[in-house]
Design an enzyme around this catalytic site. Structure first.
Site, PDB file in Angstrom:
ATOM      1  N   ARG B  34       0.853  -1.188   0.000  1.00  0.00           N
ATOM      2  CA  ARG B  34       0.000   0.000   0.000  1.00  0.00           C
ATOM      3  C   ARG B  34       0.892   1.243   0.000  1.00  0.00           C
ATOM      4  NH1 ARG B  34       2.327   2.003   3.737  1.00  0.00           N
ATOM      5  NH2 ARG B  34       0.774   3.656   3.762  1.00  0.00           N
ATOM      6  N   GLY B  35       0.249   2.411  -0.057  1.00  0.00           N
ATOM      7  CA  GLY B  35       0.978   3.665  -0.213  1.00  0.00           C
ATOM      8  C   GLY B  35       0.936   4.017  -1.692  1.00  0.00           C
ATOM      9  N   ALA B  36       0.437   5.228  -1.998  1.00  0.00           N
ATOM     10  CA  ALA B  36       0.186   5.576  -3.400  1.00  0.00           C
ATOM     11  C   ALA B  36       1.391   5.325  -4.315  1.00  0.00           C
ATOM     12  CB  ALA B  36      -0.295   7.025  -3.483  1.00  0.00           C
ATOM     13  N   ARG B  78      -7.802  -0.314  -6.633  1.00  0.00           N
ATOM     14  CA  ARG B  78      -8.082   0.776  -5.693  1.00  0.00           C
ATOM     15  C   ARG B  78      -8.331   2.066  -6.470  1.00  0.00           C
ATOM     16  NH1 ARG B  78      -4.634   1.136  -0.520  1.00  0.00           N
ATOM     17  NH2 ARG B  78      -6.629   1.985   0.169  1.00  0.00           N
ATOM     18  N   GLN B 184      -2.128   2.123  10.188  1.00  0.00           N
ATOM     19  CA  GLN B 184      -0.874   2.310   9.439  1.00  0.00           C
ATOM     20  C   GLN B 184       0.111   3.189  10.215  1.00  0.00           C
ATOM     21  OE1 GLN B 184      -3.937   2.711   8.131  1.00  0.00           O
ATOM     22  NE2 GLN B 184      -4.059   1.853   6.084  1.00  0.00           N
ATOM     23  N   ASP B 225      -2.811  10.923  -1.930  1.00  0.00           N
ATOM     24  CA  ASP B 225      -3.179   9.897  -2.898  1.00  0.00           C
ATOM     25  C   ASP B 225      -3.618  10.504  -4.222  1.00  0.00           C
ATOM     26  OD1 ASP B 225      -3.593   8.657  -0.069  1.00  0.00           O
ATOM     27  OD2 ASP B 225      -3.294   6.993  -1.467  1.00  0.00           O
ATOM     28  N   ASN B 235      -6.201  12.159   0.845  1.00  0.00           N
ATOM     29  CA  ASN B 235      -5.205  11.376   1.578  1.00  0.00           C
ATOM     30  C   ASN B 235      -5.965  10.522   2.591  1.00  0.00           C
ATOM     31  OD1 ASN B 235      -2.419  10.699   2.150  1.00  0.00           O
ATOM     32  ND2 ASN B 235      -2.619  11.837   4.062  1.00  0.00           N
ATOM     33  N   LYS B 236      -5.250   9.699   3.313  1.00  0.00           N
ATOM     34  CA  LYS B 236      -5.835   8.793   4.306  1.00  0.00           C
ATOM     35  C   LYS B 236      -6.893   9.489   5.154  1.00  0.00           C
ATOM     36  CE  LYS B 236      -5.131   5.439   4.923  1.00  0.00           C
ATOM     37  NZ  LYS B 236      -5.984   4.454   4.225  1.00  0.00           N
TER      38      LYS B 236
END
Lengths: 336, 336
Positions: B34-36, B78, B184, B225, B235-236
């Site tokens: 994960r992580g853009a 995603r 996370q 993101d 973002n998150k």
């Protein structure tokens, strides 16, 4: 004394018998019993335990000593909620009166603890009536933590207006942030609202601002652990961020609390002692670690919401603007 | 292709071999990767897998069909992070070129995926240099989620300035919100910062506003993101509330992201698709329920922080004000 162990909800609905002052103090410290008003009630009942079965007017001085010790032990369990000390002060004063008058101490203390409970129940009902008028029919409200039936001797503080409307067939939909680290939102508020048949939706705490932005939330209602003379309010950690998000979206932010939560001796929020709890509450869940070993944790159990973010404070004595609450006599509010 | 399974951190440091497009797509969907930026790299390497061992110029059209299918599958994993589609578009374009030119397709795609990774590493370094200049020596910064080495092919985006300063012996102290529901912050950011020897403190998400109020936080730095043309940033989930708290306390709020995160085709944040994930992520933890059965859950994985809450966007092409980012050509920013 029999309590529902709130640390085991929602998985288990287990009751515990507490037969000593120490057991009650431990239950409060471990959050088996929690919520500012309920802690006050539990502590008052703890004081009764100190007297044993044979307190009497004649054995007054010795027994009074035990009452003093019990109040000290129970008062030291949690520092932030003022209702705890308020209930203990009231029990102590009644014990002293009873001794001076040669009354049967145990009977007097049982009566006083019962009165505290009965008054709390009535306070909840009154808060429910007053708060219900602030919530438009069919709307959505947001709360945090648990300030419901599980936190009081009655129908709750923040949730009292919800239950009042629910009984009238006009239940609002309740948005519940889970309230980390101890999840009082998901474990307790969700549990009691579902039991009552109230429509509700769970979110993680980080979703609050986005949820408020959706535009359908009529108001936020939270409980309180202590209200300072200037109207600053200590409540569960996360309340302050919720208040900032409410302000950003123009959503009214109400605090609902019995008048015993008001502490005129504390001038403002910066003077409210904030309980710091063990870091393991954040770094692990049910015994399994959620963060690497050796991590430092900052874990305050409460935060302070400044008076200027609060639309109104709903009490059993009426609804006040935060800046009115300091004029306690004018407002009909006093600790005793 | 070998990945560190991020769902098992911090308890287990386990690697997985992924030998098909489907396996890579599943790993992205399940957040093992994960992580853009890292999703973009993983997807690019996934496209290589589609070609198999014998892609060639001559077998071009059939293989190109497989590349198209792989891009479709990987692109559907995603929806929010734009880097994923950016990397896939780039791989597809290279595949088409290679086929047209009769090049060895597999070699061309390996070279392109490797270039995406190398460029990402260089982007991280550049963001680190630019961002480091914004952080006073010895200060404290706050982030959210994980935008570190685990989210990129290099030293991270939001954490790149931290690592850059750390290497120079001037490491800031990092405050890490745990970032529910998937933690996370506590599982990944705390893990990688502790591994690197960076001083850090974990908090629950509801503590952010109170922690910022303490007054010692020099700035907030988060990842992204997707950045819309008007400077709104996805973002998150939790980033928006953090930005509101930063504004309330006058703390600069920076977004750090590679230029591939900028999406000129999306005019503003309201047009960014927000991934909704399963409610069980909030209502249970490691298989045990944290909320009563039957509870409704709202679980968006991202939120949108409006441009006006953002002090600056730190990219590999320079630091921009959010309102400058839309002038992509003037700013030297473009998707390709």
């Amino acid at each position: 004394m029999r309590i529902l162990d709130q640390t085991l909800l929602p998985g288990q609905e287990a009751y515990r018998e507490l037969d000593s002052v120490e057991a009650i103090a431990e239950a409060i410290r471990l959050l088996r019993v929690r919520g500012a008003p309920l802690i006050g009630i539990a502590a008052a009942m703890g004081v009764v335990q100190a007297v044993g079965k044979r307190g009497s007017g004649k054995a007054g001085k010795q027994v009074l000593e035990r009452v003093h010790e019990a109040c000290k032990l129970l008062g030291a369990t949690r520092p932030t909620a003022v209702n705890l000390q308020w209930a203990l002060d009231r029990m102590l004063r009644r014990a002293e009166q009873a001794c001076a008058a040669g009354e049967e101490l145990r009977d007097a203390l049982i009566a006083e603890a019962t009165a505290i409970w009965d008054e709390d129940r009535a306070m909840c009902d009154r808060i429910g009536e007053l708060g219900a008028a602030l919530i438009p029919a069919g709307s959505t409200v947001c709360t945090v933590c648990n300030a419901g039936a599980l936190a009081t001797g009655g129908i709750g503080t923040a949730l009292a207006p919800v239950y009042t409307l629910h009984r009238a067939g006009q239940s609002p939909h309740v948005v519940i942030p889970e309230t980390r680290p101890l999840l009082q939102g998901s474990r307790l508020t969700a549990w009691e609202l579902i039991q009552a048949g109230v429509d509700c939706t769970l979110i993680a705490d980080g979703m609050i601002a986005s949820r408020l932005r959706l535009g359908d939330i009529a108001c936020v209602i939270v409980g309180a652990d202590r209200i300072a003379a200037n109207g600053d309010v200590a409540n569960k950690i996360g309340t302050y961020g919720l208040a900032l998000a409410a302000r950003a979206h123009g959503i009214p932010f109400y605090v609902a609390a019995p008048s015993s939560t008001f502490d005129p001796a504390t001038p403002d929020g910066s003077r409210i002692p904030i309980e710091q709890r063990d870091g393991s509450e954040v770094a692990s869940w049910q015994g399994s670690r959620t963060a690497p070993a050796g991590i430092k944790v900052w874990n305050p159990a409460f935060d302070v919401t400044p008076a200027d973010l609060i639309t109104g404070i709903i009490t059993d004595k009426g609804i006040f603007k935060p800046n009115e609450i300091g004029h306690s006599e004018a407002a009909g509010l006093s600790r005793y």
